[in-house]
Design a protein around this motif. Structure first.
Motif: not given
Ligand code: PMP
Length: 386
Positions: A54-66
């Motif tokens: 039941d999680g909300q996934p986010f995929v955003v361009a950037g590195s792990g620090t983002l």
């Protein structure tokens, strides 16, 4: 001779050919039907890999620090209290990041190579009410793994949001968001998820999303603001068009391929494979007479190993010899002990043969440095333990 030097650092790692092929495909529009399908599927697969239905996934361009920024910016408001369970360099980074968003940060630390005990963390949680705690699952600067299950249970008991920096763990180390009460887990593409660098990945559970929705101040980072990305994630999941910032089209394709491979392997099998790789690596390192940074065997991660150099041998002498013998390894990162140890990554697509080749290359490097040991002992111990 083929150039087949193995990339055995703790990220980026060796990637599967099918993942790399996805990167080489002609780029389409970010609203092309085949891309919308791949992005939507990748989001669905993220929930399965993070074990958070039941999680909300986010995929955003950037590195792990983002990905760390996505957590900090959206969950912290000025004056919020936050606790950092600190096992090294990346704990320090999370503390600094949370402070940037106005948090009052407390830290529970351990000497380098150690980790705070559950009792120490429980005592800190009892003393003050924290909105959020961060845990680095595997601190890549020390190779120390934390007991996320135990720590998350404490966070839940105290009504504190549990945020796990899983950059060096997700899809390698056992991590069960829902079962363990982890509210946010985040990672980057270039580690055990198995995709070249460039994607920040995060799954937020229901408590984290509620805390975000309950904010009374705006998110102080424009690019990281979940309210701007949520409609985009929703659009792709419902196979519709959405736009906020242009997605990294080829990386998202590659992500979908890799997540598919991870789920084909199965999460349980994947956790076990990483444990086996790590067992084999430790056995080889021990047989060569090298110590490790984690002060107890139970503190050592399964995605990477952090061996200490033998007396009188250092990075400049040893690491180029290991590379010449076939494996690229990383030097030290933790500022207090940087010159004393090196790091081996064994996650994602890594296989037992890669670990054997790496231990063999380390043997060749050590021999070149004049270190005295029984040649073949490391490789034999690795093979026996694997
Ligand atoms: N956290 C951990 C545990 C990491 O290992 C890393 C990267 N090595 C980061 C955060 C930051 O990720 P990136 O370098 O992709 O920004």
């Amino acid at each position: 001779m083929k150039d087949r030097t193995l990339l055995m650092i703790p990220g980026p790692i060796e990637f599967e050919p099918a993942v790399l092929a996805a990167l080489a495909a002609p780029t389409t529009s970010h609203i092309a039907p085949n891309f919308i399908e791949a992005f939507g599927q990748a989001l669905e697969r993220m929930r399965q890999v993070f074990l958070c239905p039941d999680g909300q996934p986010f995929v955003v361009a950037g590195s792990g620090t983002l990905a760390m920024d996505l957590a900090g910016a959206n969950l912290i408001e000025p004056g919020d209290k936050a606790l950092v369970v600190n096992t090294g360099y990346f704990g320090d980074r999370f503390g600094a990041l949370l402070e940037r968003y106005g948090a009052e940060v407390s830290q529970v630390r351990a000497p380098v190579g150690g980790r705070p005990s559950l009792d120490e963390v429980a005592a800190a949680l009892q003393q003050e009410k924290f909105k959020l705690m961060t845990i680095t699952h595997v601190d890549t600067s020390t190779g120390v793994i934390t007991d996320v299950k135990g720590l998350a249970a404490l966070g839940q008991q105290h009504g504190t949001l549990v945020v796990v920096d899983g950059v060096c763990s997700v899809a390698g180390e056992e991590l069960r968001m829902t079962d363990w009460g982890v509210d946010v887990a985040l990672t980057a593409s270039q580690k055990a998820i198995g995709v070249p660098p460039g994607l920040a990945l995060l799954v937020a559970g229901p408590r984290a999303m509620d805390a975000f929705r309950g904010r009374s101040t705006p998110v102080r980072n424009f690019y990281a603001d979940w309210s701007l990305w949520l409609p985009i994630m929703d659009a792709y999941e419902s196979r519709a068009i959405g736009y906020f910032g242009t997605p990294a089209v080829n990386l998202v394709w590659a992500l979908n391929v890799s997540l598919g491979q991870i789920l084909d392997e199965g999460m349980e099998a994947r956790f076990e494979r990483h444990q086996a790789l790590s067992r084999a690596c430790h056995a080889g390192i021990a047989a060569l007479g090298l110590g490790e940074v984690p002060v107890e065997p139970g503190f050592a991660a399964h995605t990477m190993t952090a061996p200490r150099y033998p007396e009188g041998i250092g990075a400049a002498d040893l690491l180029p010899r290991i590379t010449a013998a076939g494996a690229i390894l990383a030097g030290g990162l933790h500022p207090e002990i940087r010159a004393e140890y090196f790091r081996i990554g064994h996650m994602g697509a890594a296989r037992m043969g890669d670990v054997l080749a790496t231990i063999g290359a380390i043997e060749t490097g050590l021999a070149g440095c004049g270190y005295e040991f029984e040649r073949g002992a490391g490789v034999a111990a690795t093979a026996a333990a694997g």
